[in-house]
Design an enzyme around this catalytic site. Sequence first.
Site, PDB file in Angstrom:
ATOM      1  N   ALA A  93       0.835  -1.196   0.000  1.00  0.00           N
ATOM      2  CA  ALA A  93       0.000   0.000   0.000  1.00  0.00           C
ATOM      3  C   ALA A  93       0.872   1.249   0.000  1.00  0.00           C
ATOM      4  CB  ALA A  93      -0.916   0.008   1.218  1.00  0.00           C
ATOM      5  N   GLU A  94       0.583   2.155  -0.937  1.00  0.00           N
ATOM      6  CA  GLU A  94       1.227   3.466  -0.933  1.00  0.00           C
ATOM      7  C   GLU A  94       0.164   4.487  -0.544  1.00  0.00           C
ATOM      8  OE1 GLU A  94       3.910   5.650  -4.196  1.00  0.00           O
ATOM      9  OE2 GLU A  94       1.775   6.104  -4.341  1.00  0.00           O
ATOM     10  N   ASP A  95       0.197   4.891   0.711  1.00  0.00           N
ATOM     11  CA  ASP A  95      -0.812   5.813   1.222  1.00  0.00           C
ATOM     12  C   ASP A  95      -0.139   6.872   2.077  1.00  0.00           C
ATOM     13  OD1 ASP A  95      -3.064   7.089   2.162  1.00  0.00           O
ATOM     14  OD2 ASP A  95      -3.486   5.586   3.693  1.00  0.00           O
TER      15      ASP A  95
END
Length: 899
Positions: A611-613
Amino acid sequence: MVSLSNQTRFSFHPNNLFVSQNSRLRISGVNFPRKIKVKITCFAAERSRQEKQKKKSQSQSTSDAEAGVDPVGFLTRLGIADRIFAQFLRERHKALKDLKDEILKRHFDFRDLASGFELLGMHRHMEHRVDFMDWGPGARYGAIIGDFNGWSPTENAAREGLFGHDDFGYWFIILEDKLREGEEPDELYFQQYNYVDDYDKGDSGVSADEIFQKANDEYWEPGEDRFIKNRFEVPAKLYEQMFGPNSPQTLEELRDIPDAEMRYKQWKEEHKNDPPSNLPPCDIIDKGQGKPYDIFNVVTSPEWTKKFYEKKPPIPYWLETRKGRKAWLKKYIPAVPHGSKYRLYFNTPDGPLERVPAWATYVQPEDEGKQAYAIHWEPSPEAAYKWKNSKPKVPKSLRIYECHVGISGSEAKISTFEEFTKKVLPHVKRAGYNAIQLIGIPEHKDYFTVGYRVTNFFAASSRYGTPDDFKRLVDEAHGLGLLVFLDIVHSYAAADQMAGLSLFDGSNDCYFHYGKRGHHKHWGTRMFKYGDLDVLHFLISNLNWWITEYQVDGYQFHSLASMIYTHNGFASFNNDLDDYCNQYVDRDALMYLILANEILHVLHPNIITIAEDATYYPGLCEPVSQGGLGFDYYVNLSASEMWVSLLDSVPDNEWSMSKIVSTLVANKEYANKMVSYAENHNQSISGGRSFAEILFGGVGNGSPGGKELLDRGVSLHKMIRLITFTSGGRAYLNFMGNEFGHPERVEFPTQSNNFSFSLANRRWDLLESGVHHHLFSFDKELMDLDKGKGILSRGLPSIHHVNDANMVISFSRGPFLFIFNFHPSNSYEKYDVGVEEAGEYTMILNSDEVKYGGQGLVTEDQYLQRSISKRIDGQRNCLEVFLPSRTAQVYKLTRILRI
């Protein structure tokens, strides 16, 4: 004659193929009276209904508990008491269950939901034809146009209501192969051909009648095929036995039919002396005696039942009727030859449209003023790529090499899959990484967008090569022991209409939200409508497609903040959980991410999702069963931002060691699932500069102060990478070229630079000499620390020394000790660093070695240190080490001393 009314429709939805959408079929000549149900509700009945509903709800809660499901489980585990966010998680869990129920009304199971590519798009059917299916609920007419039919919108079309358009908006078009001149049609109406699998079989010349005769001779035992050969014998004889040879021909002549049991017993009595083979293998018992209706139990012979179930269907004989590829090519001209260009033609309320099909797997985007088109990819079995290598096992830790195929070459041009496979993959293996992460692979019309404005989600970009070229790249990577991840963009899509999905069927809300909600507030891209079942079908099938077709090993989900929030992540956060459950949170997007992770991990247990958040949504890497989103890793975006800020705007002597440590190990609960990086493509591509360009870009030994600036830059480059690599979780990422200090940023060809490719490449020639060779050698040593000694998989670091005044940081990880002196000028002769275990510590890595571009100030006799019984940093023992300025050292406990 039975006829269907004009109001009857048949569904061509991929999961309800040929299923009637009407609850009743109207048969001419017979009228069915319509029954009207009147519901009368009293207080007691309503109360009873509410109690049943409550019991059902309690039962569901009990089943969840038995399955280990707790919608707020991770909050409980972390000791977080937030009533509003907990309620949001519970409501999201309930909504997810309801969504799954809705999905299962349309799809057989969740694998079916994730396998739309098996039906949608263009596929060769075994019955000498090509089937095409796509989704366009706003269109009134659909057709396939291409170079194979002169781009005619009428030759291969499907109209609504004529087995071409279902109630869900799916269009189905059949393109029949053309019979060659002089050839006769197939003797079997449903003649099938082997095009790819077993394509060399079926050309023996044996006719279908001969195969069916062979089946009758070999499959059926004597007497078993009696009713197969004479299918009307039984009803004819029964009718004759019931009514005699002069049987009634009208309902008036029929009169009353005798009781069924009486007729059966009479028939059985008349045939009691017949051979057993002539009697039915069953008996009928009437349990309805004394009642105005009959209740029959049919009891079969156990021997006959066993024999029936053990008999396998004659499928091999049916398969034997299939003919081979040679026979097909001899008899037919393919309706859509390999390499054909085509588009989807829609007639809409606003007029005709031409679109690239949404499920197309090979696309030529708009180029030099030409309209985009799809390419039918169906190479012959001899030419199609065949996989050679199996997937590597998932390692305990990930060392990810982030790449962009287009800029991977040395020349000022777009590089190809083939060039990447030959030149870059061996370098990645040599450098010590165990995975590659590819950005910009799905087709995108505009090259300068780096691949983040996707137009065609199922197509590998044609500017780099063919689908088989990409398969070869993945296969060769697997052969080298490298996992292959894709940077997947499902958070938004390109706003392009001609090549992309925007206004696909003429309507503004086909795949995307309507109005302002359907547009990214800053980037102009389109925002998906995640609550729509057909959009979910498209996106989840897309994830499964790249794994199934191209054997990729995982995904990094790009820019989750853009999809999770209606403000696209461009808002201030108050570090309050209310920010993650207020009116700006898109619950449908969260449920999509949960579904995607659940389905992918069930279908492909070894898949890895990252996840790139930027907002670090709570529960990113928590199990779905405990209220999380189900990702395996998350990216620590804060680290690279911190390093850029320090290098750009903070003097070296004012760097805060406490800030460095708190940023690198920001979230201790999930540190083990963190992907760390000092710099990724954002620092090089997104209008920024690489660290090497900031530190020593344009600096030479001949320039004023050049030697000092170069020494500073090289030292900090190594230290930043070493502390980021060793203080994080089980995964580390590096962008292509930064491992050897690429001295130039990346700049894609745009109008502002006259479409120049001069900075859209990598300077691989720098690898073998000077400072860049030293930096590469050091980076390779970092990878070997994990490859040979398992640094990243040894649990989390224990940080016990952070001194802002001296600018020294020290921490341990298993038997390894890491010491960093960031001070720009101060060296320390005997610096005390605490260690828990008494013993001998050997230096295994020194950033100041000459072979890494250092000064070589630490002598060989200082590589072995023996601990002193002195309590420092809360540890029972300590080492006295020589720490030159701007250097880092790594020690390993090689001998334990018992005192």
